[in-house]
Design a protein around this motif. Structure first.
Motif, PDB file in Angstrom:
ATOM      1  N   ASP A 163     -34.896  50.882  10.790  1.00 22.37           N
ATOM      2  CA  ASP A 163     -34.368  52.063  11.765  1.00 22.37           C
ATOM      3  C   ASP A 163     -34.128  51.626  13.456  1.00 22.37           C
ATOM      4  O   ASP A 163     -33.484  52.329  13.814  1.00 22.37           O
ATOM      5  N   ASN A 164     -34.990  50.210  13.506  1.00 20.94           N
ATOM      6  CA  ASN A 164     -34.175  49.903  14.630  1.00 20.94           C
ATOM      7  C   ASN A 164     -32.835  49.451  15.732  1.00 20.94           C
ATOM      8  O   ASN A 164     -32.403  48.450  15.847  1.00 20.94           O
ATOM      9  N   LEU A 165     -32.030  48.581  14.211  1.00 23.66           N
ATOM     10  CA  LEU A 165     -31.195  47.747  14.320  1.00 23.66           C
ATOM     11  C   LEU A 165     -30.135  48.019  13.953  1.00 23.66           C
ATOM     12  O   LEU A 165     -29.742  50.189  13.955  1.00 23.66           O
ATOM     13  N   ASP A 166     -29.364  48.507  15.420  1.00 23.44           N
ATOM     14  CA  ASP A 166     -27.594  49.216  15.671  1.00 23.44           C
ATOM     15  C   ASP A 166     -26.430  48.721  14.559  1.00 23.44           C
ATOM     16  O   ASP A 166     -25.994  48.007  14.866  1.00 23.44           O
ATOM     17  N   ARG A 167     -26.804  49.412  13.535  1.00 24.56           N
ATOM     18  CA  ARG A 167     -25.630  48.598  12.624  1.00 24.56           C
ATOM     19  C   ARG A 167     -24.480  49.069  12.959  1.00 24.56           C
ATOM     20  O   ARG A 167     -23.474  48.882  12.656  1.00 24.56           O
ATOM     21  N   GLY A 168     -24.075  50.091  13.525  1.00 26.68           N
ATOM     22  CA  GLY A 168     -22.792  50.478  13.511  1.00 26.68           C
ATOM     23  C   GLY A 168     -22.313  49.524  14.635  1.00 26.68           C
ATOM     24  O   GLY A 168     -20.912  49.608  14.699  1.00 26.68           O
ATOM     25  N   LYS A 169     -22.933  49.136  15.666  1.00 23.41           N
ATOM     26  CA  LYS A 169     -22.279  47.974  17.103  1.00 23.41           C
ATOM     27  C   LYS A 169     -21.791  47.145  15.938  1.00 23.41           C
ATOM     28  O   LYS A 169     -20.472  46.406  15.927  1.00 23.41           O
ATOM     29  N   LEU A 170     -23.064  46.480  14.844  1.00 27.42           N
ATOM     30  CA  LEU A 170     -22.104  45.282  14.241  1.00 27.42           C
ATOM     31  C   LEU A 170     -20.860  45.517  13.357  1.00 27.42           C
ATOM     32  O   LEU A 170     -19.966  44.694  13.166  1.00 27.42           O
ATOM     33  N   THR A 171     -20.826  46.894  13.388  1.00 23.31           N
ATOM     34  CA  THR A 171     -19.732  47.220  12.404  1.00 23.31           C
ATOM     35  C   THR A 171     -18.792  47.090  13.443  1.00 23.31           C
ATOM     36  O   THR A 171     -17.228  46.780  12.940  1.00 23.31           O
ATOM     37  N   ASP A 172     -18.655  47.702  14.602  1.00 27.44           N
ATOM     38  CA  ASP A 172     -17.304  48.154  15.304  1.00 27.44           C
ATOM     39  C   ASP A 172     -17.102  46.515  16.007  1.00 27.44           C
ATOM     40  O   ASP A 172     -15.629  45.993  15.667  1.00 27.44           O
ATOM     41  N   TYR A 173     -17.555  45.223  15.192  1.00 24.91           N
ATOM     42  CA  TYR A 173     -17.716  44.244  15.573  1.00 24.91           C
ATOM     43  C   TYR A 173     -16.981  43.195  14.275  1.00 24.91           C
ATOM     44  O   TYR A 173     -16.637  41.670  14.534  1.00 24.91           O
ATOM     45  N   GLY A 174     -17.782  43.684  13.625  1.00 26.64           N
ATOM     46  CA  GLY A 174     -16.236  42.957  11.892  1.00 26.64           C
ATOM     47  C   GLY A 174     -17.702  43.076  10.565  1.00 26.64           C
ATOM     48  O   GLY A 174     -16.854  42.204   9.261  1.00 26.64           O
ATOM     49  N   VAL A 175     -18.616  43.740  11.523  1.00 25.47           N
ATOM     50  CA  VAL A 175     -19.291  42.904   9.995  1.00 25.47           C
ATOM     51  C   VAL A 175     -18.971  43.535   8.842  1.00 25.47           C
ATOM     52  O   VAL A 175     -19.288  44.686   8.794  1.00 25.47           O
ATOM     53  N   LEU A 176     -19.387  43.318   7.792  1.00 21.86           N
ATOM     54  CA  LEU A 176     -17.960  43.839   6.646  1.00 21.86           C
ATOM     55  C   LEU A 176     -20.144  44.366   5.795  1.00 21.86           C
ATOM     56  O   LEU A 176     -19.955  46.069   5.257  1.00 21.86           O
ATOM     57  N   ALA A 177     -20.601  44.283   5.332  1.00 16.20           N
ATOM     58  CA  ALA A 177     -21.971  44.351   4.571  1.00 16.20           C
ATOM     59  C   ALA A 177     -23.015  43.824   4.966  1.00 16.20           C
ATOM     60  O   ALA A 177     -23.567  43.328   6.080  1.00 16.20           O
ATOM     61  N   THR A 178     -24.138  44.856   4.733  1.00 17.23           N
ATOM     62  CA  THR A 178     -25.886  43.954   5.000  1.00 17.23           C
ATOM     63  C   THR A 178     -26.397  43.517   3.898  1.00 17.23           C
ATOM     64  O   THR A 178     -26.384  43.777   2.464  1.00 17.23           O
ATOM     65  N   GLU A 179     -27.046  42.696   3.938  1.00 15.73           N
ATOM     66  CA  GLU A 179     -28.205  42.028   2.722  1.00 15.73           C
ATOM     67  C   GLU A 179     -29.391  41.403   3.065  1.00 15.73           C
ATOM     68  O   GLU A 179     -29.299  41.565   4.620  1.00 15.73           O
ATOM     69  N   MET A 180     -29.560  40.529   2.582  1.00 18.10           N
ATOM     70  CA  MET A 180     -30.542  40.083   2.671  1.00 18.10           C
ATOM     71  C   MET A 180     -31.231  38.434   2.644  1.00 18.10           C
ATOM     72  O   MET A 180     -32.493  37.779   3.124  1.00 18.10           O
ATOM     73  N   GLU A 181     -30.024  38.307   2.509  1.00 19.18           N
ATOM     74  CA  GLU A 181     -30.219  36.245   1.940  1.00 19.18           C
ATOM     75  C   GLU A 181     -28.914  34.747   2.475  1.00 19.18           C
ATOM     76  O   GLU A 181     -29.579  33.860   3.172  1.00 19.18           O
ATOM     77  N   VAL A 182     -27.996  35.071   3.096  1.00 17.21           N
ATOM     78  CA  VAL A 182     -27.320  34.628   3.204  1.00 17.21           C
ATOM     79  C   VAL A 182     -27.783  33.691   4.040  1.00 17.21           C
ATOM     80  O   VAL A 182     -27.306  32.328   4.530  1.00 17.21           O
ATOM     81  N   PRO A 183     -28.193  34.158   5.415  1.00 17.42           N
ATOM     82  CA  PRO A 183     -27.851  32.963   6.890  1.00 17.42           C
ATOM     83  C   PRO A 183     -29.069  32.385   6.260  1.00 17.42           C
ATOM     84  O   PRO A 183     -28.744  31.012   6.594  1.00 17.42           O
ATOM     85  N   ALA A 184     -30.124  32.246   5.451  1.00 15.72           N
ATOM     86  CA  ALA A 184     -30.951  31.366   5.607  1.00 15.72           C
ATOM     87  C   ALA A 184     -30.459  30.170   4.653  1.00 15.72           C
ATOM     88  O   ALA A 184     -30.625  29.222   4.781  1.00 15.72           O
ATOM     89  N   LEU A 185     -29.838  30.862   3.426  1.00 17.49           N
ATOM     90  CA  LEU A 185     -28.566  29.837   2.585  1.00 17.49           C
ATOM     91  C   LEU A 185     -28.404  28.923   2.867  1.00 17.49           C
ATOM     92  O   LEU A 185     -28.032  27.846   3.002  1.00 17.49           O
ATOM     93  N   TYR A 186     -27.283  29.796   3.626  1.00 16.60           N
ATOM     94  CA  TYR A 186     -26.109  28.811   5.212  1.00 16.60           C
ATOM     95  C   TYR A 186     -26.575  27.789   5.770  1.00 16.60           C
ATOM     96  O   TYR A 186     -26.614  26.663   6.194  1.00 16.60           O
ATOM     97  N   LEU A 187     -28.248  28.440   6.401  1.00 12.22           N
ATOM     98  CA  LEU A 187     -28.448  27.174   7.291  1.00 12.22           C
ATOM     99  C   LEU A 187     -29.149  26.770   6.716  1.00 12.22           C
ATOM    100  O   LEU A 187     -29.020  25.263   7.273  1.00 12.22           O
TER     101      LEU A 187
END
Length: 234
Positions: A163-187
């Motif tokens: 409840d603490n994350l401002d997903r709306g601002k991220l959407t304004d900056y072009g973020v398409l969707a949310t998930e829980m694994e990809v950043p770790a995989l890419y790193l």
């Protein structure tokens, strides 16, 4: 063998698809591969190797969240020499143009996880990105197949209930969707100099409060699975 994968040497293919759900891994193996062998049952994180259109492909369940996928992707690359890793999962839509059952190809991954800063220190904001060649193949196949898909930035969250994350601002900056694994995989793919891509079906839309059922998430993601498999063997 590794700590969390009890596969003998040579039993895992160079390319591995990574669903989070062990039951989805089983469904994918039983319905899309031939000559299937289950190589892992540790912690019920099922792993399978089989043949798709004449080529050897593996499927390894990873569980939920960045710490969990980090364990399996590390061991697959470090201990089994896997070269290509494709996350095949679900995501929650954020952008207005994204709809249920659309496919999202993760070009890059924004995150609130401390994994990035813990790796590089506070002076560097490393940008986890997908492999261009895999991304280009997946986008070409999706376009040729006339699938409804989107390419862009996704958000990898540390918390499912957040409840603490401002997903709306991220959407304004072009973020398409949310998930829980990809950043770790890419790193980790960057660390081991391997190819990685996130291919996900939109199972929920967080802004419009739309949702697929648990059964639909498990069994009706065939277009995404086929796209991942075709990308894997191209």
């Amino acid at each position: 063998m590794s700590t969390h994968i009890n596969a003998p040497a040579g039993s895992i293919a160079d390319t591995v698809l990574l669903p989070g759900d062990p039951l989805r891994a089983q469904y994918m193996a039983e319905n899309f591969l031939t000559d299937v062998v289950r190589y892992n049952e540790v912690r019920a994180a099922y792993g399978y190797t089989g043949v798709y259109r004449g080529q050897k492909v593996s499927i390894q369940a990873t569980g939920m969240g960045m710490p969990s996928i980090a364990i399996y992707s590390t061991e697959l690359m470090r201990d089994y020499g896997v070269q290509r890793l494709i996350r095949t999962g679900t995501c929650g839509g954020l952008a207005e143009e994204v709809h249920l059952r659309d496919i999202v190809l993760a070009q890059a991954a924004t995150t609130d996880s401390s994994m990035i800063v813990n790796t590089f220190g506070p002076g560097v904001s490393f940008a986890p990105t997908g492999d261009f060649n895999l991304l280009r193949k997946a986008a070409t196949i999706a376009e040729t197949s006339k699938l409804s898909f989107h390419v862009g930035n996704v958000l990898g969250e540390d918390q499912f209930y957040n409840d603490n994350l401002d997903r709306g601002k991220l959407t304004d900056y072009g973020v398409l969707a949310t998930e829980m694994e990809v950043p770790a995989l890419y790193l980790l793919a960057a660390k081991y100099r391997r190819q990685a891509l996130g291919i996900m079906t939109v199972s929920d839309h967080l802004v419009r409060d739309e949702h697929l059922s648990a059964e639909e998430r498990q069994l009706t993601l065939n277009q995404m699975i086929e796209l991942a498999l075709q990308t894997a063997i191209s």
